[in-house]
Design a protein around this motif. Sequence first.
Motif, PDB file in Angstrom:
ATOM      1  N   GLN A  34      46.065 -29.953  24.366  1.00 27.82           N
ATOM      2  CA  GLN A  34      44.659 -29.819  24.762  1.00 27.82           C
ATOM      3  C   GLN A  34      44.632 -29.512  26.243  1.00 27.82           C
ATOM      4  O   GLN A  34      44.999 -30.339  27.066  1.00 27.82           O
ATOM      5  CB  GLN A  34      43.886 -31.102  24.456  1.00 27.82           C
ATOM      6  N   GLN A  74      42.875 -28.355  29.831  1.00 27.69           N
ATOM      7  CA  GLN A  74      41.650 -28.470  30.609  1.00 27.69           C
ATOM      8  C   GLN A  74      41.878 -27.820  31.971  1.00 27.69           C
ATOM      9  O   GLN A  74      42.650 -28.341  32.778  1.00 27.69           O
ATOM     10  CB  GLN A  74      41.265 -29.933  30.785  1.00 27.69           C
ATOM     11  N   ASP A 110      47.342 -30.750  30.489  1.00 31.33           N
ATOM     12  CA  ASP A 110      47.491 -30.913  29.050  1.00 31.33           C
ATOM     13  C   ASP A 110      47.505 -32.400  28.732  1.00 31.33           C
ATOM     14  O   ASP A 110      48.319 -33.148  29.277  1.00 31.33           O
ATOM     15  CB  ASP A 110      48.789 -30.270  28.584  1.00 31.33           C
ATOM     16  N   TYR A 164      47.682 -21.826  22.380  1.00 36.76           N
ATOM     17  CA  TYR A 164      46.619 -22.760  22.759  1.00 36.76           C
ATOM     18  C   TYR A 164      45.970 -22.288  24.060  1.00 36.76           C
ATOM     19  O   TYR A 164      46.660 -21.811  24.967  1.00 36.76           O
ATOM     20  CB  TYR A 164      47.178 -24.176  22.949  1.00 36.76           C
TER      21      TYR A 164
END
Length: 121
Positions: A2, A4, A23, A110
């Motif tokens: 994930q 940002q 991450d 990703y």
Amino acid sequence: VQLQASGGGLVQAGGSLRLSCADSGRTFSTYNMGWFRRAPGKEREFVAAVSRSGGSTNYADSVKGRFTISRGNAKNTVYLQMNSLKPEDTAVYYCAAGSLWGYDDTDYDYWGQGTQVTVSS
């Protein structure tokens, strides 16, 4: 994974910004990391990439000598230091993580949400 991204903003031509992309997962060091950008009315384009270990980097010709990509695996973060910024660098900047080493966005699995960089003349 994930991602940002942060650090964007408004800067005058000739100025500098440092983008960060963190991450929150546990597999950051297993991915190559890249930065891409999308300018208004244009397609997304490759900016820079760094290998898993940080030992290899790759840059678009338009940013060579001005931008530096690096990563800190202990902090699960990739950085993009941008110096000598030009109005044509204005874009939304995206970080990405991928298993392949390349400069095409299909090489990355990703993506972060993007951060706006605006360079005024």
